[in-house]
Design a protein around this motif. Sequence first.
Motif, mmCIF file in Angstrom:
data_model
loop_
_atom_site.group_PDB
_atom_site.id
_atom_site.type_symbol
_atom_site.label_atom_id
_atom_site.label_comp_id
_atom_site.label_asym_id
_atom_site.label_seq_id
_atom_site.Cartn_x
_atom_site.Cartn_y
_atom_site.Cartn_z
ATOM 1 N N SER A 78 69.256 67.327 51.871
ATOM 2 C CA SER A 78 68.656 66.331 50.995
ATOM 3 C C SER A 78 68.303 65.060 51.771
ATOM 4 N N ASN A 79 67.242 64.424 51.359
ATOM 5 C CA ASN A 79 66.882 63.126 51.933
ATOM 6 C C ASN A 79 67.924 62.071 51.580
ATOM 7 N N ALA A 80 68.651 62.275 50.488
ATOM 8 C CA ALA A 80 69.644 61.285 50.038
ATOM 9 C C ALA A 80 70.725 61.052 51.084
ATOM 10 N N THR A 81 71.124 62.102 51.799
ATOM 11 C CA THR A 81 72.148 61.929 52.828
ATOM 12 C C THR A 81 71.564 61.210 54.047
ATOM 13 N N GLN A 82 70.298 61.430 54.327
ATOM 14 C CA GLN A 82 69.661 60.704 55.427
ATOM 15 C C GLN A 82 69.609 59.210 55.129
ATOM 16 N N VAL A 83 69.358 58.860 53.888
ATOM 17 C CA VAL A 83 69.331 57.451 53.489
ATOM 18 C C VAL A 83 70.706 56.818 53.745
ATOM 19 N N ILE A 84 71.771 57.536 53.408
ATOM 20 C CA ILE A 84 73.141 57.034 53.631
ATOM 21 C C ILE A 84 73.378 56.813 55.129
ATOM 22 N N GLY A 85 73.060 57.808 55.931
ATOM 23 C CA GLY A 85 73.279 57.700 57.372
ATOM 24 C C GLY A 85 72.414 56.641 58.024
ATOM 25 N N ASP A 86 71.147 56.586 57.640
ATOM 26 C CA ASP A 86 70.240 55.579 58.204
ATOM 27 C C ASP A 86 70.744 54.168 57.892
ATOM 28 N N GLN A 87 71.220 53.968 56.673
ATOM 29 C CA GLN A 87 71.727 52.645 56.287
ATOM 30 C C GLN A 87 72.987 52.300 57.075
ATOM 31 N N PHE A 88 73.835 53.302 57.313
ATOM 32 C CA PHE A 88 75.031 53.094 58.134
ATOM 33 C C PHE A 88 74.648 52.594 59.531
ATOM 34 N N ILE A 89 73.624 53.190 60.124
ATOM 35 C CA ILE A 89 73.174 52.781 61.459
ATOM 36 C C ILE A 89 72.628 51.355 61.423
ATOM 37 N N VAL A 90 71.809 51.062 60.439
ATOM 38 C CA VAL A 90 71.191 49.735 60.329
ATOM 39 C C VAL A 90 72.240 48.650 60.081
ATOM 40 N N ASP A 91 73.199 48.918 59.203
ATOM 41 C CA ASP A 91 74.202 47.907 58.848
ATOM 42 C C ASP A 91 75.078 47.505 60.033
ATOM 43 N N GLN A 92 75.396 48.455 60.902
ATOM 44 C CA GLN A 92 76.244 48.221 62.076
ATOM 45 C C GLN A 92 77.589 47.593 61.735
ATOM 46 N N GLU A 93 78.113 47.863 60.547
ATOM 47 C CA GLU A 93 79.406 47.307 60.157
ATOM 48 C C GLU A 93 80.566 48.054 60.804
ATOM 49 N N GLN A 94 80.441 49.373 60.943
ATOM 50 C CA GLN A 94 81.455 50.185 61.599
ATOM 51 C C GLN A 94 80.780 51.030 62.677
ATOM 52 N N LEU A 95 81.595 51.465 63.621
ATOM 53 C CA LEU A 95 81.110 52.314 64.700
ATOM 54 C C LEU A 95 80.979 53.759 64.247
ATOM 55 N N VAL A 96 81.867 54.180 63.331
ATOM 56 C CA VAL A 96 81.966 55.594 62.956
ATOM 57 C C VAL A 96 81.923 55.758 61.442
#
Length: 153
Positions: free
Chosen positions: A92-110
């Motif tokens: 699903s594209n929905a999981t890509q949105v979650i992962g992409d936002q995680f990368i952009v936010d840079q709040e956590q490493l993992v």
Amino acid sequence: MIVYRLSRARFSKDLSGRGAELAGGRWNSKGTPMLYTSDSIALCTVEVAVHMPLGIVPFDYQLIQIRIPDDVTVKEFPETKLPEDWKSFPHSNATQVIGDQFIVDQEQLVLKVPSAAVQGTYNYLVNPRHPDFQKVTIVGTEPFEFDKRLFVK
């Protein structure tokens, strides 16, 4: 924490997330780098197997052991908070949105996410753009041979 990754020998030292950036994946869109790792060697094996056509046995692979420092915080995304179609195939594209936002936010490493391939196991997605990424190190590599029975027609 030690996590595992299986990759072709020529990419065994590359932790840049470039492969995922070029191809995209369940947790990232094309153009977004992400390093996919797993909590066990067995899960790595299954994750590779589900992406291989039947009858083709992967060769020239290395098992990479990667150390993620214990002092970094890991963001956990529990299955209960994921979209209903999170483990669909194709993904699903929905999981890509979650992962992409995680990368952009840079709040956590993992980012710890449940595996779509093996219930009860986890993948650890590492952000190569995070300031603490330089603390991620390879602690070992060794040749890995897949059991051919996983790939028979």
